[in-house]
Enzyme design. Sequence first.
Site, PDB file in Angstrom:
ATOM      1  N   HIS A 232     -31.790 -66.746  15.011  1.00  0.00           N
ATOM      2  CA  HIS A 232     -32.964 -66.173  14.358  1.00  0.00           C
ATOM      3  C   HIS A 232     -33.984 -67.265  14.057  1.00  0.00           C
ATOM      4  CE1 HIS A 232     -33.063 -67.373  10.062  1.00  0.00           C
ATOM      5  NE2 HIS A 232     -31.768 -67.566  10.225  1.00  0.00           N
ATOM      6  N   CYS A 233     -35.226 -66.836  13.889  1.00  0.00           N
ATOM      7  CA  CYS A 233     -36.326 -67.703  13.446  1.00  0.00           C
ATOM      8  C   CYS A 233     -37.055 -66.930  12.344  1.00  0.00           C
ATOM      9  CB  CYS A 233     -37.243 -68.069  14.617  1.00  0.00           C
ATOM     10  SG  CYS A 233     -38.004 -66.649  15.417  1.00  0.00           S
ATOM     11  N   ARG A 234     -38.305 -67.215  12.114  1.00  0.00           N
ATOM     12  CA  ARG A 234     -39.029 -66.518  11.047  1.00  0.00           C
ATOM     13  C   ARG A 234     -39.381 -65.085  11.437  1.00  0.00           C
ATOM     14  NH1 ARG A 234     -44.029 -65.303  10.087  1.00  0.00           N
ATOM     15  NH2 ARG A 234     -44.845 -66.709  11.640  1.00  0.00           N
TER      16      ARG A 234
ATOM     17  N   GLY B 206     -39.033 -63.801  14.854  1.00  0.00           N
ATOM     18  CA  GLY B 206     -38.373 -63.362  16.076  1.00  0.00           C
ATOM     19  C   GLY B 206     -39.076 -63.826  17.333  1.00  0.00           C
TER      20      GLY B 206
ATOM     21  N   MET C  46     -36.217 -63.518  10.401  1.00  0.00           N
ATOM     22  CA  MET C  46     -35.948 -63.560   8.968  1.00  0.00           C
ATOM     23  C   MET C  46     -36.859 -62.607   8.189  1.00  0.00           C
ATOM     24  SD  MET C  46     -35.345 -66.909   6.842  1.00  0.00           S
ATOM     25  CE  MET C  46     -35.415 -66.901   5.098  1.00  0.00           C
TER      26      MET C  46
END
Length: 171
Positions: free
Chosen positions: A59-61, A63, A88
């Site tokens: 995951h990242c902030r 997507g 996230m």
Amino acid sequence: MTMKCIAPAEARDLIERGAKLIDIRARDEYAREHIPGAVNVPLAEIDRLDVGDCPVVFHCRSGARTEANAAQLAAATGAPCYMVEGGMDAWRRAGLAVKADRHQPLELMRQVQLVAGGLVLFGVVLGFLASPGFFALSAFVGSGLMFAGATGWCGMARLLRHMPWNRRMVA
């Protein structure tokens, strides 16, 4: 190997069944806010990832970073790979646990955006109100941002990294 996009609740269920949660954001982003239990392996260091044959949830902030680098991320593991749809941000909107440390400084790139934007605005306002020579400040900042985009080296980010308020983050 391809990567399947899954909802935050489905990701949580996979993690509870033993999947590894990997946060690919930069260390300063992770220090300020992260999902409990996530391991921070910034995208630039993804080659050091070692998860064995355990399923992996990336995951990242938002997507977008995960989706844009899905092939590289999947290649870094020999296991089934998943990405949290919406990152996230979606995890938080789903009401799932997030650990935040608001005492950590803002992410470095956000600081660059705030300072650069403020200097450009300041240069334009002074250019109109005081002297047209102040427009050069806006031009200087704009050219610095273009140079940073073209080369990947940002002098403002290097300067801001050494400011007193950025000393709390642990690398």
